[in-house]
Design a protein around this motif. Structure first.
Motif, mmCIF file in Angstrom:
data_model
loop_
_atom_site.group_PDB
_atom_site.id
_atom_site.type_symbol
_atom_site.label_atom_id
_atom_site.label_comp_id
_atom_site.label_asym_id
_atom_site.label_seq_id
_atom_site.Cartn_x
_atom_site.Cartn_y
_atom_site.Cartn_z
ATOM 1 N N UNK A 151 0.835 -1.204 0.000
ATOM 2 C CA UNK A 151 0.000 0.000 0.000
ATOM 3 C C UNK A 151 0.874 1.261 0.000
ATOM 4 N N UNK A 152 1.991 1.232 0.733
ATOM 5 C CA UNK A 152 2.927 2.361 0.730
ATOM 6 C C UNK A 152 3.500 2.561 -0.672
ATOM 7 N N UNK A 153 3.833 1.457 -1.327
ATOM 8 C CA UNK A 153 4.382 1.527 -2.680
ATOM 9 C C UNK A 153 3.368 2.115 -3.660
ATOM 10 N N UNK A 154 2.109 1.738 -3.509
ATOM 11 C CA UNK A 154 1.058 2.285 -4.371
ATOM 12 C C UNK A 154 0.959 3.800 -4.217
ATOM 13 N N UNK A 155 1.118 4.283 -2.991
ATOM 14 C CA UNK A 155 1.071 5.723 -2.727
ATOM 15 C C UNK A 155 2.240 6.439 -3.395
ATOM 16 N N UNK A 156 3.384 5.771 -3.492
ATOM 17 C CA UNK A 156 4.576 6.375 -4.092
ATOM 18 C C UNK A 156 4.655 6.175 -5.600
ATOM 19 N N UNK A 157 3.662 5.581 -6.223
ATOM 20 C CA UNK A 157 3.711 5.274 -7.657
ATOM 21 C C UNK A 157 4.098 6.467 -8.534
ATOM 22 N N UNK A 158 3.614 7.674 -8.268
ATOM 23 C CA UNK A 158 4.033 8.812 -9.107
ATOM 24 C C UNK A 158 5.526 9.125 -9.001
ATOM 25 N N UNK A 159 6.162 8.734 -7.908
ATOM 26 C CA UNK A 159 7.596 8.992 -7.731
ATOM 27 C C UNK A 159 8.444 8.047 -8.560
ATOM 28 N N UNK A 160 7.890 6.875 -8.896
ATOM 29 C CA UNK A 160 8.666 5.893 -9.636
ATOM 30 C C UNK A 160 7.779 4.989 -10.460
ATOM 31 N N UNK A 161 7.298 5.478 -11.597
ATOM 32 C CA UNK A 161 6.392 4.679 -12.411
ATOM 33 C C UNK A 161 7.085 3.632 -13.281
ATOM 34 N N UNK A 162 8.430 3.612 -13.294
ATOM 35 C CA UNK A 162 9.153 2.726 -14.198
ATOM 36 C C UNK A 162 9.478 1.356 -13.620
ATOM 37 N N UNK A 163 9.226 1.137 -12.361
ATOM 38 C CA UNK A 163 9.524 -0.161 -11.777
ATOM 39 C C UNK A 163 9.183 -0.193 -10.312
ATOM 40 N N UNK A 164 9.039 -1.404 -9.806
ATOM 41 C CA UNK A 164 8.729 -1.585 -8.386
ATOM 42 C C UNK A 164 9.281 -2.927 -7.934
ATOM 43 N N UNK A 165 9.600 -3.003 -6.666
ATOM 44 C CA UNK A 165 10.080 -4.253 -6.103
ATOM 45 C C UNK A 165 9.700 -4.347 -4.642
ATOM 46 N N UNK A 166 9.479 -5.568 -4.192
ATOM 47 C CA UNK A 166 9.124 -5.825 -2.790
ATOM 48 C C UNK A 166 9.951 -6.997 -2.309
ATOM 49 N N UNK A 167 10.573 -6.848 -1.166
ATOM 50 C CA UNK A 167 11.386 -7.898 -0.560
ATOM 51 C C UNK A 167 10.948 -8.048 0.877
ATOM 52 N N UNK A 168 10.771 -9.284 1.335
ATOM 53 C CA UNK A 168 10.374 -9.528 2.728
ATOM 54 C C UNK A 168 11.138 -10.720 3.279
ATOM 55 N N UNK A 169 11.516 -10.621 4.546
ATOM 56 C CA UNK A 169 12.190 -11.707 5.243
ATOM 57 C C UNK A 169 11.824 -11.605 6.718
ATOM 58 N N UNK A 170 10.819 -12.356 7.109
ATOM 59 C CA UNK A 170 10.299 -12.394 8.478
ATOM 60 C C UNK A 170 9.852 -11.028 8.984
ATOM 61 N N UNK A 171 10.627 -10.423 9.871
ATOM 62 C CA UNK A 171 10.197 -9.194 10.535
ATOM 63 C C UNK A 171 10.472 -7.926 9.732
ATOM 64 N N UNK A 172 11.073 -8.069 8.547
ATOM 65 C CA UNK A 172 11.419 -6.901 7.741
ATOM 66 C C UNK A 172 10.813 -7.033 6.348
ATOM 67 N N UNK A 173 10.219 -5.950 5.865
ATOM 68 C CA UNK A 173 9.718 -5.894 4.490
ATOM 69 C C UNK A 173 10.106 -4.535 3.913
ATOM 70 N N UNK A 174 10.653 -4.547 2.703
ATOM 71 C CA UNK A 174 11.084 -3.314 2.043
ATOM 72 C C UNK A 174 10.428 -3.215 0.671
ATOM 73 N N UNK A 175 10.035 -2.007 0.321
ATOM 74 C CA UNK A 175 9.454 -1.755 -0.987
ATOM 75 C C UNK A 175 10.177 -0.618 -1.678
#
Length: 64
Positions: free
Chosen positions: A22-46
């Protein structure tokens, strides 16, 4: 410009990839050329990417 977001859970539970997505969707205008999501237990990065300098696909984020 690109954008980075994430969640870190200090209680030992898994980080919410739904919340980070949902945070990434909010930032879509900042970076419309690509997106990535990585998660490992207690940490998730977008990441949202805007191609300005390195136009190649090798610069995709997040880099693991």
């Amino acid at each position: 410009m690109c954008g980075l977001c994430g969640e870190m859970n200090f209680a030992g539970a898994a980080a919410s990839t739904r919340a980070v997505s949902a945070m990434m969707d909010t930032m879509a205008p900042r970076g419309p050329d690509g997106a990535g999501l990585w998660a490992n237990r207690a940490i998730a990065l977008g990441h949202r990417r805007l191609k300005i300098i390195d136009l190649s696909e090798r610069a995709q984020q997040p880099m693991v």
